[in-house]
Scaffold this motif. Structure first.
Motif, PDB file in Angstrom:
ATOM      1  N   UNK A 109    -109.321  92.619   7.667  1.00  0.00           N
ATOM      2  CA  UNK A 109    -109.515  91.380   8.425  1.00  0.00           C
ATOM      3  C   UNK A 109    -109.953  91.692   9.854  1.00  0.00           C
ATOM      4  N   UNK A 110    -109.304  92.667  10.484  1.00  0.00           N
ATOM      5  CA  UNK A 110    -109.634  93.013  11.867  1.00  0.00           C
ATOM      6  C   UNK A 110    -111.061  93.532  11.981  1.00  0.00           C
ATOM      7  N   UNK A 111    -111.483  94.352  11.022  1.00  0.00           N
ATOM      8  CA  UNK A 111    -112.828  94.922  11.087  1.00  0.00           C
ATOM      9  C   UNK A 111    -113.882  93.839  10.903  1.00  0.00           C
ATOM     10  N   UNK A 112    -113.629  92.873  10.028  1.00  0.00           N
ATOM     11  CA  UNK A 112    -114.578  91.766   9.870  1.00  0.00           C
ATOM     12  C   UNK A 112    -114.675  90.955  11.151  1.00  0.00           C
ATOM     13  N   UNK A 113    -113.563  90.786  11.844  1.00  0.00           N
ATOM     14  CA  UNK A 113    -113.571  90.083  13.126  1.00  0.00           C
ATOM     15  C   UNK A 113    -114.340  90.871  14.178  1.00  0.00           C
ATOM     16  N   UNK A 114    -114.221  92.225  14.115  1.00  0.00           N
ATOM     17  CA  UNK A 114    -114.991  93.063  15.047  1.00  0.00           C
ATOM     18  C   UNK A 114    -116.492  92.900  14.797  1.00  0.00           C
ATOM     19  N   UNK A 115    -116.872  92.849  13.529  1.00  0.00           N
ATOM     20  CA  UNK A 115    -118.286  92.692  13.193  1.00  0.00           C
ATOM     21  C   UNK A 115    -118.815  91.322  13.619  1.00  0.00           C
ATOM     22  N   UNK A 116    -117.939  90.309  13.630  1.00  0.00           N
ATOM     23  CA  UNK A 116    -118.335  88.959  14.046  1.00  0.00           C
ATOM     24  C   UNK A 116    -118.259  88.778  15.554  1.00  0.00           C
ATOM     25  N   UNK A 117    -117.757  89.823  16.271  1.00  0.00           N
ATOM     26  CA  UNK A 117    -117.657  89.733  17.725  1.00  0.00           C
ATOM     27  C   UNK A 117    -116.423  89.029  18.217  1.00  0.00           C
ATOM     28  N   UNK A 118    -115.492  88.726  17.330  1.00  0.00           N
ATOM     29  CA  UNK A 118    -114.248  88.048  17.727  1.00  0.00           C
ATOM     30  C   UNK A 118    -113.237  89.032  18.314  1.00  0.00           C
ATOM     31  N   UNK A 119    -113.257  90.260  17.860  1.00  0.00           N
ATOM     32  CA  UNK A 119    -112.272  91.282  18.256  1.00  0.00           C
ATOM     33  C   UNK A 119    -112.993  92.536  18.723  1.00  0.00           C
ATOM     34  N   UNK A 120    -112.355  93.290  19.630  1.00  0.00           N
ATOM     35  CA  UNK A 120    -112.897  94.567  20.100  1.00  0.00           C
ATOM     36  C   UNK A 120    -112.261  95.705  19.315  1.00  0.00           C
ATOM     37  N   UNK A 121    -113.087  96.572  18.797  1.00  0.00           N
ATOM     38  CA  UNK A 121    -112.599  97.691  17.992  1.00  0.00           C
ATOM     39  C   UNK A 121    -112.011  98.778  18.896  1.00  0.00           C
ATOM     40  N   UNK A 122    -110.858  99.344  18.573  1.00  0.00           N
ATOM     41  CA  UNK A 122    -110.293 100.452  19.360  1.00  0.00           C
ATOM     42  C   UNK A 122    -111.272 101.629  19.410  1.00  0.00           C
ATOM     43  N   UNK A 123    -111.285 102.311  20.560  1.00  0.00           N
ATOM     44  CA  UNK A 123    -112.177 103.453  20.732  1.00  0.00           C
ATOM     45  C   UNK A 123    -111.359 104.744  20.740  1.00  0.00           C
ATOM     46  N   UNK A 124    -111.232 105.294  19.566  1.00  0.00           N
ATOM     47  CA  UNK A 124    -110.491 106.560  19.445  1.00  0.00           C
ATOM     48  C   UNK A 124    -111.087 107.343  18.284  1.00  0.00           C
ATOM     49  N   UNK A 125    -111.561 108.552  18.558  1.00  0.00           N
ATOM     50  CA  UNK A 125    -112.174 109.375  17.520  1.00  0.00           C
ATOM     51  C   UNK A 125    -111.118 109.875  16.531  1.00  0.00           C
ATOM     52  N   UNK A 126    -111.517 110.175  15.307  1.00  0.00           N
ATOM     53  CA  UNK A 126    -110.545 110.662  14.309  1.00  0.00           C
ATOM     54  C   UNK A 126    -109.816 111.924  14.742  1.00  0.00           C
ATOM     55  N   UNK A 127    -110.471 112.779  15.543  1.00  0.00           N
ATOM     56  CA  UNK A 127    -109.815 114.031  15.949  1.00  0.00           C
ATOM     57  C   UNK A 127    -108.831 113.852  17.093  1.00  0.00           C
ATOM     58  N   UNK A 128    -108.765 112.652  17.685  1.00  0.00           N
ATOM     59  CA  UNK A 128    -107.853 112.386  18.791  1.00  0.00           C
ATOM     60  C   UNK A 128    -106.501 111.896  18.260  1.00  0.00           C
ATOM     61  N   UNK A 129    -105.444 112.233  19.007  1.00  0.00           N
ATOM     62  CA  UNK A 129    -104.112 111.771  18.632  1.00  0.00           C
ATOM     63  C   UNK A 129    -103.988 110.269  18.859  1.00  0.00           C
ATOM     64  N   UNK A 130    -103.382 109.596  17.922  1.00  0.00           N
ATOM     65  CA  UNK A 130    -103.097 108.171  18.089  1.00  0.00           C
ATOM     66  C   UNK A 130    -101.868 107.996  18.977  1.00  0.00           C
ATOM     67  N   UNK A 131    -101.624 106.757  19.393  1.00  0.00           N
ATOM     68  CA  UNK A 131    -100.426 106.493  20.191  1.00  0.00           C
ATOM     69  C   UNK A 131     -99.173 106.850  19.408  1.00  0.00           C
ATOM     70  N   UNK A 132     -99.198 106.578  18.123  1.00  0.00           N
ATOM     71  CA  UNK A 132     -98.062 106.917  17.265  1.00  0.00           C
ATOM     72  C   UNK A 132     -97.839 108.425  17.233  1.00  0.00           C
ATOM     73  N   UNK A 133     -98.935 109.167  17.110  1.00  0.00           N
ATOM     74  CA  UNK A 133     -98.815 110.627  17.092  1.00  0.00           C
ATOM     75  C   UNK A 133     -98.315 111.159  18.417  1.00  0.00           C
ATOM     76  N   UNK A 134     -98.818 110.577  19.527  1.00  0.00           N
ATOM     77  CA  UNK A 134     -98.383 111.041  20.840  1.00  0.00           C
ATOM     78  C   UNK A 134     -96.896 110.801  21.041  1.00  0.00           C
TER      79      UNK A 134
END
Length: 617
Positions: free
Chosen positions: A113-138
């Motif tokens: 649902x979130x990704x479809x909203x990003x494609x429609x311009x309703x939501x901003x997609x998080x900018x974090x590369x796969x090789x970067x630690x997520x907030x959960x990982x940190x």
């Protein structure tokens, strides 16, 4: 056909090139990240297939990525916990750990649902590369760092306790044989003068020198000697004591003249009433201080100087007398020229004056002063006056010093070094397999270094719930099928490792280095302590399982497990239900075994859990 369809639905990613190609896909990407030795999460494939076919369609792409071969996923290598990464347009938008099927399903639906909203311009997609630690990982990293610091602190404290206990044991072992002997050590600069000074103090004290040795002490030896001492040497004294060979004196004490404790007697003899270095005036220790020894050298040099000056004065008087005689000879020479020539050949006044001038009092005085000054400068220290004598503060310190000063005598009293812990691995199993595991544990009892029951097989997350079989059985309530039995197994032999591997562990350390780290989490330094933290035993998933399936469906899946059907063929919850029923079968068979009174019947039934477990794999 079913397996071919599964391959098409979930792409296998085994290289950087395949990973980059997979990231180019549009829509939501859900990747099962696994280690090569562990494999992907097979229990969840049935659920993923259903979501893909019923809800995701071409917008949802499933992948299985081998972290060992993908550089961007290197932080997940050598881990067995199921890990799910959600990616859209090359950016990491979510991460989930564990095999919680309802949570994974909910998260997939939310992220689509979130990704479809990003494609429609309703939501901003998080900018974090796969090789970067997520907030959960940190957050997890910081939590684990704190746990690691605590473990390291406990490890250091335990090592210090063990070192102290070992050194005390070693000192007492020497003391059992040599308690009746005393010891003092003379510093290198004071060795030459020690004999004369001790001769002044030893008579009528009841203290006698039994043996002498010239040890070359090292900084490590001094650190060991001072480890149990309340008083430490100044650094300058330690450095000097290691610079040259010292003089060690083994002493005996007349107990009739000195009825008190032997070591107290020697301390009082060496330092006076204070019993501590550098000693009071009028004691051997004070007399052997660097400044006092230098002062004595200067006094002796001054006495030599005075003696030689007196000798020079007498020599000058002899020269004057010779000069008077020379005048008389010259007068006689006027009368007898022949005799004058003979006298001149026998005694040449110019030559005599030249030879005598080399022994002038001034020249000798300068030479003596140079020698004294040179010796004083050589012994000079900037920070502190050097001690000349050291006596141990107590009997344990004395025993340790005797070990280094008289090694030939004490060598037979040295305790052997403790054997280092063997290389080991951590191996984890589902608790329902415990009866099969117990049999192998009994067979290789010497190779089992530790074991316990934990909430998880993940070293960083697991919490201890029981340390013994009896403790686990006593507190076992309800259907707690999710707990793990974890073993610390020595890797001295391959047979026990292979035997446990055949029982289907949920986790096994990939190598001995990882095994050491894993076991430091499962079995920390304080693991054997009675007050080690034990987590309360909580049921896991049972409410979800029992509320989700009824008796009819449970019976159907039970039959499927017995006949070895694949998890995806057991329904949407096949993976978790299979584990649940395996546990129930194991417990049921265990109860039946215990109710059998005869040993023969018990032995026949003991093979049943293994057979069913093998069929259920």
């Amino acid at each position: 056909m079913a397996k071919a369809k599964q391959v098409q639905l979930q792409i296998d990613i085994t290289s950087d090139e395949e990973w980059e190609k997979f990231l180019q896909r549009d829509g939501l990407l859900v990747v099962d990240i696994y280690s090569e030795w562990c494999g992907p999460c097979l229990a969840m494939q049935g659920n993923l297939k259903k979501i893909k076919l019923e809800s995701g369609g071409d917008f949802l792409h499933l992948g299985m990525a081998r972290s060992n071969n993908v550089e961007a996923l290197k932080r997940f290598r050598n881990k067995s916990e199921p890990t799910w990464m959600f990616i859209a347009k090359g950016q990491q938008v979510g991460l989930l750990f564990g095999s919680n099927a309802p949570e994974l399903q909910r998260m997939i639906m939310d992220e689509m649902v979130k990704e479809k909203e990003c494609l429609e311009g309703i939501r901003t997609r998080p900018q974090r590369l796969p090789e970067e630690n997520s907030e959960q990982e940190q957050a997890t990293f910081e939590k684990h760092a704190k746990i690691e610091q605590d473990r390291e602190r406990v490890k250091v404290e335990k090592a210090q306790r063990q070192l102290k206990d070992r050194r005390i044991a070693q000192a007492k072992n020497i003391l059992d044989t040599m308690a009746h002997l005393g010891l003092i050590i003379i510093f290198p600069h004071a060795v030459k003068k020690s004999s004369d000074i001790l001769d002044e103090f030893l008579p009528h004290t009841g203290i006698a020198i039994s043996k002498k040795e010239r040890p070359q002490l090292t900084e490590e030896a001094i650190e060991d000697i001072e480890f149990l001492s309340p008083d430490k040497m100044p650094e300058a004294c330690k450095h000097h004591l290691c610079s040259e060979r010292a003089l060690a004196l083994m002493l005996t004490v007349d107990q009739e003249m000195n009825p008190g404790p032997l070591d107290e007697t020697i301390l009082k003899f060496a330092y006076g009433a204070t019993k501590i270095a550098p000693g009071e005036p009028g004691t051997p220790a004070y007399s052997l201080l660097k400044s006092q020894v230098t002062k004595k050298i200067q006094e002796e040099a001054e006495a030599i100087k005075q003696q030689q000056m007196q000798a020079m004065l007498e020599l000058d008087e002899g020269i004057d007398q010779l000069e008077e005689e020379e005048v008389e000879v010259e007068e006689e020479a006027e009368e007898e020229e022949a005799e004058e020539e003979q006298v001149a050949e026998v005694i040449d006044p110019n030559e005599f004056r030249r030879v005598s001038s080399t022994f002038s009092p001034t020249a000798i005085t300068i030479e003596i002063e140079d020698l004294v000054e040179e010796e004083v400068v050589e012994e000079e220290v900037d920070e502190a006056d050097l001690w000349g004598l050291w006596a141990p503060a107590n009997d344990l310190v004395k025993s340790t010093a005797l070990k280094y000063c008289f090694p030939l005598i004490t060598s037979a009293l040295i305790l052997p070094e403790p054997e280092p812990a063997p290389a080991h691995l951590a191996i984890a199993f589902e608790v329902f397999k415990k009866h099969d595991i117990y049999k192998v544990m009994d067979e290789y009892e010497s190779e089992i270094l530790a074991f316990g029951f934990f909430t998880s097989d993940q070293p960083d997350e697991a919490k201890l719930i029981a340390k013994t079989k009896k403790q686990y059985e006593k507190h076992f309530t309800g259907t707690n099928y999710g707990e793990k039995l974890v073993l610390k197994v020595a890797k001295r032999k391959s047979d026990p490792i292979l035997a446990f591997a055949q029982l289907g562990p949920t986790y096994m350390s990939s190598n001995v280095d990882t095994g050491e780290r894993d076991c430091s989490h499962f079995f920390p330094e304080n693991y054997e302590d009675e007050d080690a933290e034990i987590a309360p035993l909580q049921p896991r998933h049972t409410t979800f399982i029992e509320d989700t399936i009824g008796e009819d469906q449970e019976e159907m899946i039970f039959e499927g497990v017995l006949h070895g059907e694949e998890e995806e063929d057991l329904g949407d919850l096949g993976g978790e239900v299979k584990t649940y029923l395996q546990w129930k079968m194991s417990e049921l068979i265990s109860v039946e075994d215990e109710e059998e009174g005869e040993e023969g019947e018990g032995q026949d039934k003991a093979t049943t859990p293994t057979t069913i477990n093998e069929q259920a794999k």
